[in-house]
Design a protein around this motif. Sequence first.
Motif, PDB file in Angstrom:
ATOM      1  N   SER A 153       0.838  -1.192   0.000  1.00  0.00           N
ATOM      2  CA  SER A 153       0.000   0.000   0.000  1.00  0.00           C
ATOM      3  C   SER A 153       0.866   1.232   0.000  1.00  0.00           C
ATOM      4  O   SER A 153       1.831   1.324   0.732  1.00  0.00           O
ATOM      5  N   GLU A 176       0.158   3.899   1.281  1.00  0.00           N
ATOM      6  CA  GLU A 176      -0.016   4.614   2.533  1.00  0.00           C
ATOM      7  C   GLU A 176       0.834   4.035   3.648  1.00  0.00           C
ATOM      8  O   GLU A 176       0.992   4.647   4.699  1.00  0.00           O
ATOM      9  N   HIS A 215     -10.000   0.916  -6.581  1.00  0.00           N
ATOM     10  CA  HIS A 215      -8.788   0.107  -6.636  1.00  0.00           C
ATOM     11  C   HIS A 215      -8.853  -1.050  -5.647  1.00  0.00           C
ATOM     12  O   HIS A 215      -8.400  -2.161  -5.930  1.00  0.00           O
ATOM     13  N   GLU A 216      -9.425  -0.802  -4.468  1.00  0.00           N
ATOM     14  CA  GLU A 216      -9.546  -1.850  -3.456  1.00  0.00           C
ATOM     15  C   GLU A 216     -10.415  -3.008  -3.938  1.00  0.00           C
ATOM     16  O   GLU A 216     -10.267  -4.139  -3.466  1.00  0.00           O
ATOM     17  N   HIS A 224      -8.606   9.605  -3.024  1.00  0.00           N
ATOM     18  CA  HIS A 224      -9.452   8.851  -2.114  1.00  0.00           C
ATOM     19  C   HIS A 224     -10.590   8.163  -2.869  1.00  0.00           C
ATOM     20  O   HIS A 224     -10.973   7.035  -2.538  1.00  0.00           O
ATOM     21  N   ARG A 256     -10.473   7.264  -6.093  1.00  0.00           N
ATOM     22  CA  ARG A 256      -9.822   6.217  -6.882  1.00  0.00           C
ATOM     23  C   ARG A 256      -9.528   4.992  -6.026  1.00  0.00           C
ATOM     24  O   ARG A 256      -9.667   3.846  -6.467  1.00  0.00           O
ATOM     25  N   ARG A 257      -9.120   5.231  -4.788  1.00  0.00           N
ATOM     26  CA  ARG A 257      -8.742   4.137  -3.886  1.00  0.00           C
ATOM     27  C   ARG A 257      -9.907   3.181  -3.629  1.00  0.00           C
ATOM     28  O   ARG A 257      -9.711   1.967  -3.495  1.00  0.00           O
ATOM     29  N   LYS A 258     -11.127   3.708  -3.579  1.00  0.00           N
ATOM     30  CA  LYS A 258     -12.299   2.869  -3.337  1.00  0.00           C
ATOM     31  C   LYS A 258     -12.469   1.825  -4.440  1.00  0.00           C
ATOM     32  O   LYS A 258     -12.811   0.672  -4.167  1.00  0.00           O
TER      33      LYS A 258
END
Length: 516
Positions: free
Chosen positions: A37, A39, A322-323, A316, A318-320
Amino acid sequence: MGKEIESKDKEINNLKNELAYLKGQILNKNKKIFGQSSEQVDSSQISIFDEAENNTDPKAIEPTIEEITYKRGKSTKNIGKKDNLAHLERTVIEHKLEETNAVCNKCDSPLVVIGSKSKEVLKYIPAKLYIEEHITYSYACKPCEAADGISNIVTTNAPRTLLYKSMASNELLAHVMNLKYHHAMPLYRQESYFKMMGANLSRQNLSNWTIAAASEFGVVYDIMQEELLKTHYIQADETTLKVIDAKGKESKSKKYMWLYKSANSKSPIILYDYQKTRAGSCPKDFLKGFSGYLQTDGYAGYNSVENIKRFYCLAHIRRKYHEIIVHLDEEALKKSRAIIGFNYCEKLYKIEKRLRVEYSNHEDYYKNRYEIRLKESAPILEEFIDYVEREIKDALPRSPLGQALEYSRKLLPNMKIFLEDGSLEIDNNGAERAIKPFVIGRKNWLFSSSSKGAKASASIYSIIETAKSNGLIVEKYLVYLIDTLSNTEIKTRDTLIAAMPWSNELPNELKVQTRK
């Protein structure tokens, strides 16, 4: 019979919904625990003990000040630039024969220099602690005392230090704070570090000095906040931290470190603000008087801030998506509806990347970015919003896709604000990068020993990170700032503005030397 079938179908749909939700939860948890990740802290931050072994390379070329040709696939603009060691102080030591030895051992004739070779060695002078005792004297005029009965007394002055009643020098204070907040070395490790240098400095002493110095920095922090509120564009973020209460127990409620950063400014300002809650009153009070653009993640607490234009972070959103897609195999990816949302984000980022490559060196960069965004990014954003509105009608609300769509539906309309000004960024990554040093430090010292310590950390982190962002050598700047505070009688904005990290009046030796 029909009602029974309808009831069974409803029950099956509910179970499918629950199953999809639980699968998504498990996949996301596994990814956070086992997956990579952006992050997470880089693994090199954790591999402290085997760092040298992991990174050693016997074939690596030693640093040199000779011209080096860099081979890069994408750009050649830095070819031929000299290594960054060229600016260092240089001492030349010549190794010549003594006059008595400069004779031939066969015929005793004098030897003549016929050539020389040069070897460069990068030297390091280890730190040293020593006591500097200052003795001041008072002088009196005896004739005046005899004539008038009043002595004309003159007293010499010792150099001033920030902590008058402490034996800590300004240089030592700067070193302790630099180690703790810049290099993430907790005070208990500094205690053993100083002990090896011959000084028994307890972590209590070091902590007291740090908190006392942070208190003196209060006026500097206030000036930085004043200047931040004058900017037109701020990015914000927040993270948790542990604080120990007066009884020595970990506080049951979460505490927060908030971050505020002036974005796309030639003189960046980064401020940390410790608060006991995550309530919307925290950013509302801190940003009182600010009336520009505020960029954050989707946390609703920032809605309390008045007189601002708030917009969100595409990263943020995009991350949803991507997950969801990161776990899918090739066949499942083709059928996924989440890949559509992810691709809209990728299209917008592709435009941003092209703009940086083609226009970042132009004087009218922001103007060009504004115009091209209106032409190319605006239609894609509208298509993205339409896609969300269509898909959300059929998506299971508790499924990962349903949650991603609901998150997008709330945030995307306000994302249009980034089209209003070319200086605005498409994501809040600047704030996330700025808060990362605190997150890395938190992994080392785990908690603050008190609310007072957390507030001190916020003040010192603010000064250090702002200094870094303005291209200053942190420890040298801290010494300079502490000396300025020590020798300034009336500490006001007018008397200290020249010592701020962004000031053009700072000495050149405080600035990081860049390659020429």
